[in-house]
Design an enzyme around this catalytic site. Structure first.
Site, PDB file in Angstrom:
ATOM      1  N   LYS A 143      57.797  48.868  50.809  1.00 12.62           N
ATOM      2  CA  LYS A 143      58.767  49.714  50.088  1.00 12.62           C
ATOM      3  C   LYS A 143      58.162  51.092  49.803  1.00 12.62           C
ATOM      4  O   LYS A 143      56.929  51.254  49.808  1.00 12.62           O
ATOM      5  CB  LYS A 143      59.213  49.094  48.760  1.00 12.62           C
ATOM      6  CG  LYS A 143      58.085  48.797  47.737  1.00 12.62           C
ATOM      7  CD  LYS A 143      57.699  49.964  46.843  1.00 12.62           C
ATOM      8  CE  LYS A 143      56.508  49.677  45.941  1.00 12.62           C
ATOM      9  NZ  LYS A 143      55.807  50.811  45.418  1.00 12.62           N
ATOM     10  N   PRO A 176      49.426  49.099  55.009  1.00  8.76           N
ATOM     11  CA  PRO A 176      48.158  49.489  54.373  1.00  8.76           C
ATOM     12  C   PRO A 176      48.111  48.977  52.925  1.00  8.76           C
ATOM     13  O   PRO A 176      49.142  48.928  52.263  1.00  8.76           O
ATOM     14  CB  PRO A 176      48.203  51.023  54.382  1.00  8.76           C
ATOM     15  CG  PRO A 176      49.193  51.387  55.433  1.00  8.76           C
ATOM     16  CD  PRO A 176      50.188  50.268  55.481  1.00  8.76           C
ATOM     17  N   PHE A 177      46.918  48.566  52.471  1.00  8.36           N
ATOM     18  CA  PHE A 177      46.817  48.053  51.099  1.00  8.36           C
ATOM     19  C   PHE A 177      46.239  49.124  50.176  1.00  8.36           C
ATOM     20  O   PHE A 177      45.649  50.104  50.625  1.00  8.36           O
ATOM     21  CB  PHE A 177      46.015  46.753  51.044  1.00  8.36           C
ATOM     22  CG  PHE A 177      44.678  46.832  51.726  1.00  8.36           C
ATOM     23  CD1 PHE A 177      44.579  46.612  53.088  1.00  8.36           C
ATOM     24  CD2 PHE A 177      43.540  47.133  51.008  1.00  8.36           C
ATOM     25  CE1 PHE A 177      43.350  46.702  53.735  1.00  8.36           C
ATOM     26  CE2 PHE A 177      42.310  47.220  51.635  1.00  8.36           C
ATOM     27  CZ  PHE A 177      42.219  47.019  52.998  1.00  8.36           C
ATOM     28  N   GLN A 178      46.406  48.911  48.872  1.00 12.90           N
ATOM     29  CA  GLN A 178      46.092  49.929  47.846  1.00 12.90           C
ATOM     30  C   GLN A 178      46.666  51.272  48.263  1.00 12.90           C
ATOM     31  O   GLN A 178      46.011  52.303  48.193  1.00 12.90           O
ATOM     32  CB  GLN A 178      44.592  50.016  47.615  1.00 12.90           C
ATOM     33  CG  GLN A 178      44.040  48.783  46.928  1.00 12.90           C
ATOM     34  CD  GLN A 178      42.733  49.041  46.212  1.00 12.90           C
ATOM     35  OE1 GLN A 178      42.045  50.017  46.456  1.00 12.90           O
ATOM     36  NE2 GLN A 178      42.389  48.156  45.302  1.00 12.90           N
ATOM     37  N   GLY A 191      53.503  48.421  48.237  1.00 14.53           N
ATOM     38  CA  GLY A 191      53.958  47.106  47.761  1.00 14.53           C
ATOM     39  C   GLY A 191      53.681  45.965  48.717  1.00 14.53           C
ATOM     40  O   GLY A 191      54.363  44.936  48.658  1.00 14.53           O
ATOM     41  N   GLY A 202      51.190  43.648  49.087  1.00 10.62           N
ATOM     42  CA  GLY A 202      50.831  42.357  48.492  1.00 10.62           C
ATOM     43  C   GLY A 202      52.028  41.744  47.770  1.00 10.62           C
ATOM     44  O   GLY A 202      52.253  40.529  47.820  1.00 10.62           O
ATOM     45  N   SER A 203      52.798  42.592  47.118  1.00 13.45           N
ATOM     46  CA  SER A 203      53.981  42.122  46.371  1.00 13.45           C
ATOM     47  C   SER A 203      55.007  41.523  47.328  1.00 13.45           C
ATOM     48  O   SER A 203      55.607  40.479  47.058  1.00 13.45           O
ATOM     49  CB  SER A 203      54.634  43.294  45.622  1.00 13.45           C
ATOM     50  OG  SER A 203      53.690  43.942  44.814  1.00 13.45           O
ATOM     51  N   SER A 204      55.215  42.196  48.446  1.00 11.33           N
ATOM     52  CA  SER A 204      56.199  41.721  49.412  1.00 11.33           C
ATOM     53  C   SER A 204      55.725  40.417  50.066  1.00 11.33           C
ATOM     54  O   SER A 204      56.511  39.489  50.275  1.00 11.33           O
ATOM     55  CB  SER A 204      56.430  42.802  50.476  1.00 11.33           C
ATOM     56  OG  SER A 204      57.464  42.433  51.325  1.00 11.33           O
ATOM     57  N   ASP A 263      56.258  44.794  41.064  1.00  7.15           N
ATOM     58  CA  ASP A 263      57.073  45.107  42.243  1.00  7.15           C
ATOM     59  C   ASP A 263      57.677  43.865  42.897  1.00  7.15           C
ATOM     60  O   ASP A 263      58.535  43.978  43.770  1.00  7.15           O
ATOM     61  CB  ASP A 263      56.216  45.817  43.308  1.00  7.15           C
ATOM     62  CG  ASP A 263      55.989  47.286  42.989  1.00  7.15           C
ATOM     63  OD1 ASP A 263      56.805  47.877  42.246  1.00  7.15           O
ATOM     64  OD2 ASP A 263      55.001  47.845  43.503  1.00  7.15           O
TER      65      ASP A 263
HETATM   66  C1  LIG Z   1      53.630  51.811  41.002  1.00 11.03           C
HETATM   67  C2  LIG Z   1      54.623  50.728  41.373  1.00 11.03           C
HETATM   68  O1  LIG Z   1      54.305  50.218  42.673  1.00 11.03           O
HETATM   69  C3  LIG Z   1      56.012  51.334  41.453  1.00 11.03           C
HETATM   70  O2  LIG Z   1      56.968  50.494  42.040  1.00 11.03           O
HETATM   71  C4  LIG Z   1      54.591  49.567  40.376  1.00 11.03           C
HETATM   72  O3  LIG Z   1      54.923  50.026  39.080  1.00 11.03           O
HETATM   73  C5  LIG Z   1      53.259  48.840  40.352  1.00 11.03           C
HETATM   74  O4  LIG Z   1      53.533  47.497  40.501  1.00 11.03           O
HETATM   75  P1  LIG Z   1      52.401  46.420  40.909  1.00 11.03           P
HETATM   76  O5  LIG Z   1      51.525  46.958  41.980  1.00 11.03           O
HETATM   77  O6  LIG Z   1      53.137  45.136  41.146  1.00 11.03           O
HETATM   78  O7  LIG Z   1      51.525  46.372  39.603  1.00 11.03           O
HETATM   79  P2  LIG Z   1      51.125  45.135  38.667  1.00 11.03           P
HETATM   80  O8  LIG Z   1      50.342  44.159  39.480  1.00 11.03           O
HETATM   81  O9  LIG Z   1      52.310  44.640  37.927  1.00 11.03           O
HETATM   82  O10 LIG Z   1      50.167  45.848  37.619  1.00 11.03           O
HETATM   83  C6  LIG Z   1      48.856  46.301  37.902  1.00 11.03           C
HETATM   84  C7  LIG Z   1      48.390  47.126  36.709  1.00 11.03           C
HETATM   85  O11 LIG Z   1      49.089  48.395  36.699  1.00 11.03           O
HETATM   86  C8  LIG Z   1      49.480  48.763  35.395  1.00 11.03           C
HETATM   87  N1  LIG Z   1      50.951  48.849  35.302  1.00 11.03           N
HETATM   88  C9  LIG Z   1      51.745  48.321  36.279  1.00 11.03           C
HETATM   89  C10 LIG Z   1      53.126  48.429  36.214  1.00 11.03           C
HETATM   90  C11 LIG Z   1      53.693  49.075  35.088  1.00 11.03           C
HETATM   91  N2  LIG Z   1      55.022  49.212  34.964  1.00 11.03           N
HETATM   92  N3  LIG Z   1      52.882  49.596  34.128  1.00 11.03           N
HETATM   93  C12 LIG Z   1      51.524  49.494  34.218  1.00 11.03           C
HETATM   94  O12 LIG Z   1      50.806  49.967  33.334  1.00 11.03           O
HETATM   95  C13 LIG Z   1      48.917  47.697  34.457  1.00 11.03           C
HETATM   96  O13 LIG Z   1      47.667  48.151  33.990  1.00 11.03           O
HETATM   97  C14 LIG Z   1      48.735  46.500  35.360  1.00 11.03           C
HETATM   98  O14 LIG Z   1      47.697  45.644  34.932  1.00 11.03           O
HETATM   99  N1  LIG Z   2      48.668  39.677  50.276  1.00 10.80           N
HETATM  100  C1  LIG Z   2      48.013  40.757  49.849  1.00 10.80           C
HETATM  101  N2  LIG Z   2      48.149  41.931  50.494  1.00 10.80           N
HETATM  102  C2  LIG Z   2      47.477  43.032  50.084  1.00 10.80           C
HETATM  103  N3  LIG Z   2      46.643  43.056  49.038  1.00 10.80           N
HETATM  104  C3  LIG Z   2      46.483  41.914  48.346  1.00 10.80           C
HETATM  105  C4  LIG Z   2      47.159  40.716  48.708  1.00 10.80           C
HETATM  106  N4  LIG Z   2      46.790  39.761  47.849  1.00 10.80           N
HETATM  107  C5  LIG Z   2      45.943  40.307  47.000  1.00 10.80           C
HETATM  108  N5  LIG Z   2      45.729  41.611  47.275  1.00 10.80           N
HETATM  109  C6  LIG Z   2      44.868  42.549  46.542  1.00 10.80           C
HETATM  110  O1  LIG Z   2      45.725  43.520  45.888  1.00 10.80           O
HETATM  111  C7  LIG Z   2      45.230  44.834  46.059  1.00 10.80           C
HETATM  112  C8  LIG Z   2      46.339  45.800  46.582  1.00 10.80           C
HETATM  113  O2  LIG Z   2      47.627  45.234  46.580  1.00 10.80           O
HETATM  114  P1  LIG Z   2      48.874  46.016  47.170  1.00 10.80           P
HETATM  115  O3  LIG Z   2      48.698  46.261  48.612  1.00 10.80           O
HETATM  116  O4  LIG Z   2      50.112  45.324  46.714  1.00 10.80           O
HETATM  117  O5  LIG Z   2      48.791  47.337  46.352  1.00 10.80           O
HETATM  118  P2  LIG Z   2      49.472  48.667  46.606  1.00 10.80           P
HETATM  119  O6  LIG Z   2      49.461  49.003  48.059  1.00 10.80           O
HETATM  120  O7  LIG Z   2      48.832  49.632  45.700  1.00 10.80           O
HETATM  121  O8  LIG Z   2      50.994  48.418  46.253  1.00 10.80           O
HETATM  122  P3  LIG Z   2      51.824  48.751  44.954  1.00 10.80           P
HETATM  123  O9  LIG Z   2      50.967  49.418  43.941  1.00 10.80           O
HETATM  124  O10 LIG Z   2      52.925  49.594  45.440  1.00 10.80           O
HETATM  125  O11 LIG Z   2      52.298  47.371  44.551  1.00 10.80           O
HETATM  126  C9  LIG Z   2      44.111  44.771  47.065  1.00 10.80           C
HETATM  127  O12 LIG Z   2      42.949  45.190  46.397  1.00 10.80           O
HETATM  128  C10 LIG Z   2      43.986  43.323  47.513  1.00 10.80           C
HETATM  129  O13 LIG Z   2      42.677  42.799  47.479  1.00 10.80           O
END
Ligand SMILES: C[C@](O)(CO)[C@H](O)COP(=O)(O)OP(=O)(O)OC[C@H]1O[C@@H](n2ccc(N)nc2=O)[C@H](O)[C@@H]1O
Ligand SMILES: Nc1ncnc2c1ncn2[C@@H]1O[C@H](COP(=O)(O)OP(=O)(O)OP(=O)(O)O)[C@@H](O)[C@H]1O
Length: 280
Positions: free
Chosen positions: A12, A97-99, A103, A105-107, A139
């Site tokens: 997303k 790509p992660f981090q 989204g 990991g969420s998906s 997410d």
């Molecule tokens: C940036 C977005 O991707 C936008 O859609 C989301 O708000 C983040 O969602 P996400 O990656 O699923 O994050 P979460 O795993 O719920 O939270 C990770 C950390 O980010 C911070 N966090 C996250 C979501 C939120 N609304 N407020 C926060 O402060 C919190 O410190 C939390 O411990």
């Molecule tokens: N299935 C997975 N895919 C990707 N990362 C994962 C997964 N499970 C656990 N993780 C951990 O979560 C971290 C990043 O997750 P993710 O890819 O959802 O973050 P992001 O790309 O920042 O997405 P968002 O902040 O939008 O949710 C990584 O450090 C990874 O080790």
């Protein structure tokens, strides 16, 4: 008995993302429009009957480090909630790509929850799945809904479907640039002035530039680089993916996209489209 499922977990972007003041539970209320894109992880799940829960995941070596895979957490929560035990082998071909703010990991974990529920004859209601989803991450509920696009509020769990669009989109990734979502939210706490305004969904791309803001834009070093500024001036809209670090550029047509693709670019590029499925 066992069954095999081949699923896609879509990424997303956030079209606009306002972050309000931190709540007492440590989370920040957000206002956003989630929109799926046509970039996905391929996930194969083999689910077999068993007297105890066994989860094996293949293909996550590159991103997992010392973390527990969100897909494993999804299996544990599903089993706890339903008292159903199973043996599951998950194979992931990671393309998101992660981090990166996409989204991924969420998906992935939403896809696992939905597939387990399908396999076990919809033992959980949508409301129960959404509750588990929020335990996995802010997410995750969006990915449970199956919507192409949705307004999100609260932590992202208060969702209302929005109409999807299908413009070409390019994801830009700077090598080695990773963002922890937690740290990104922490950085926003240093802001002096916090605005809560969020526009209604402007479907027309020409309106996005003046209406949609991602509050995380200001903490992305790449956005200050001359190369990024030059590239983004050739797109109709640009913004940060979630909390970063990837950026995305949206184009009004394939012609504008092709002009852009002829430019020199030192960033990694993923060329795709905003996802508008034909199911609706
Ligand atoms: C940036 C977005 O991707 C936008 O859609 C989301 O708000 C983040 O969602 P996400 O990656 O699923 O994050 P979460 O795993 O719920 O939270 C990770 C950390 O980010 C911070 N966090 C996250 C979501 C939120 N609304 N407020 C926060 O402060 C919190 O410190 C939390 O411990
Ligand atoms: N299935 C997975 N895919 C990707 N990362 C994962 C997964 N499970 C656990 N993780 C951990 O979560 C971290 C990043 O997750 P993710 O890819 O959802 O973050 P992001 O790309 O920042 O997405 P968002 O902040 O939008 O949710 C990584 O450090 C990874 O080790």
């Amino acid at each position: 008995m066992s069954a095999i499922y081949n699923e896609r977990a879509y990424a997303k972007v956030n079209l606009g993302l306002r972050v309000l003041q931190k709540r007492e539970d440590g989370f920040h209320p957000v206002k956003t429009i989630f929109h799926k894109i046509n970039l996905f992880d391929d996930i194969t799940l083999k689910i077999s009957d068993s007297n105890n829960l066994k989860v094996k995941i293949f293909g996550n070596e590159e991103y997992i480090g010392s973390n527990v895979d969100l897909m494993e957490k999804a299996c544990i929560l599903f089993s706890d909630k339903t008292n159903i035990y199973f043996d599951i082998e998950i194979k992931i071909d990671k393309k998101i790509p992660f981090q990166a703010g996409l989204g991924g990991g969420s998906s992935d974990c939403a896809t696992v929850l939905l597939t387990l529920n399908k396999h076990f004859n919809n033992v959980l209601t949508k409301a129960e799945l959404l509750k588990i989803a929020l335990m996995l991450g802010s997410d995750v509920p969006f990915f449970i809904t199956g919507f192409d696009a949705a307004y999100g509020e609260g932590r992202g769990e208060l969702l209302k479907e929005a109409e999807g669009v299908s413009y070409p989109i390019v994801i830009l990734k700077k090598k080695g640039s990773l963002v922890s979502t937690k740290e990104a939210f922490k950085k926003l706490d240093e802001r002096k002035c916090i605005s809560s305004s969020f526009p209604s969904w402007p479907l027309k791309l020409e309106l996005w530039k003046n209406n949609l803001v991602n509050d995380f834009d200001i903490i992305q070093p790449i956005r200050a680089e001359d190369e990024f500024k030059k590239l983004s001036s050739n797109a109709s809209f640009d913004s940060t993916c979630g909390s970063g670090s990837c950026q995305f550029l949206v184009f009004e047509s394939d012609k504008q996209l092709n002009n852009f693709l002829s430019l020199r670019c030192s960033y990694e590029m993923l060329v795709t489209k905003l996802r508008k499925s034909t199911l609706h």
